[in-house]
Motif scaffolding. Structure first.
Motif, mmCIF file in Angstrom:
data_model
loop_
_atom_site.group_PDB
_atom_site.id
_atom_site.type_symbol
_atom_site.label_atom_id
_atom_site.label_comp_id
_atom_site.label_asym_id
_atom_site.label_seq_id
_atom_site.Cartn_x
_atom_site.Cartn_y
_atom_site.Cartn_z
ATOM 1 N N ARG A 195 0.808 -1.217 0.000
ATOM 2 C CA ARG A 195 0.000 0.000 0.000
ATOM 3 C C ARG A 195 0.849 1.279 0.000
ATOM 4 O O ARG A 195 0.456 2.279 -0.576
ATOM 5 N N HIS A 196 1.976 1.254 0.654
ATOM 6 C CA HIS A 196 2.796 2.455 0.729
ATOM 7 C C HIS A 196 3.618 2.692 -0.541
ATOM 8 O O HIS A 196 4.240 3.742 -0.691
ATOM 9 N N ARG A 197 3.583 1.741 -1.484
ATOM 10 C CA ARG A 197 4.337 1.880 -2.732
ATOM 11 C C ARG A 197 3.618 1.136 -3.861
ATOM 12 O O ARG A 197 4.210 0.319 -4.560
ATOM 13 N N GLU A 198 2.352 1.446 -4.037
ATOM 14 C CA GLU A 198 1.564 0.771 -5.070
ATOM 15 C C GLU A 198 1.985 1.202 -6.469
ATOM 16 O O GLU A 198 2.391 2.334 -6.686
ATOM 17 N N THR A 199 1.850 0.275 -7.378
ATOM 18 C CA THR A 199 2.005 0.557 -8.803
ATOM 19 C C THR A 199 0.682 0.196 -9.457
ATOM 20 O O THR A 199 0.175 -0.908 -9.286
ATOM 21 N N TRP A 200 0.106 1.154 -10.176
ATOM 22 C CA TRP A 200 -1.172 0.936 -10.833
ATOM 23 C C TRP A 200 -0.969 0.629 -12.308
ATOM 24 O O TRP A 200 -0.126 1.224 -12.972
ATOM 25 N N THR A 201 -1.773 -0.296 -12.815
ATOM 26 C CA THR A 201 -1.813 -0.619 -14.233
ATOM 27 C C THR A 201 -3.259 -0.458 -14.687
ATOM 28 O O THR A 201 -4.165 -1.072 -14.126
ATOM 29 N N ALA A 219 -2.331 6.361 -14.210
ATOM 30 C CA ALA A 219 -2.331 5.170 -15.066
ATOM 31 C C ALA A 219 -3.492 5.221 -16.053
ATOM 32 O O ALA A 219 -3.324 4.897 -17.241
ATOM 33 N N ARG A 220 -4.667 5.658 -15.596
ATOM 34 C CA ARG A 220 -5.826 5.780 -16.486
ATOM 35 C C ARG A 220 -5.574 6.831 -17.563
ATOM 36 O O ARG A 220 -5.948 6.650 -18.718
#
Length: 94
Positions: free
Chosen positions: A46-52, A79-80
């Motif tokens: 959670r403290h370093r999420e990567t979104w795709t 990301a969106r």
């Protein structure tokens, strides 16, 4: 009472804003110019999420996928935006 405004002062140029690709793509869908679906998933702690995020261009509402565009960033919105920018570029808009 003093009011604060974000508007530029007289004689100053307005600051250029970045296009909102996801909003442009959504507006085009509302006008019937393009059809798409999208999804976004996070990976990592959670403290370093990567979104795709993925944008799937369709040939008609609920139809077949004719193009898939993927964007990745540290936030869901970024990301969106990246995935939407790629889809619009493939359509010849950006």
């Amino acid at each position: 009472m003093l009011s604060v405004s974000n508007a530029p002062m007289a004689g100053q140029p307005a600051s250029p804003s970045k296009p909102r690709y996801q909003m442009l793509l959504h507006n085009m869908q509302m006008q019937g110019k393009v059809f798409y679906m999208e999804s976004a998933v996070a990976d990592g702690p959670r403290h370093r999420e990567t979104w795709t995020a993925s944008v799937f261009l369709l040939d008609q509402p609920g139809g077949n996928v004719v193009g898939t565009f993927i964007g990745g960033a540290n936030t869901r919105q970024a990301a969106r935006e990246e995935a939407s920018r790629k889809a619009l570029a493939a359509l010849g808009y950006y």
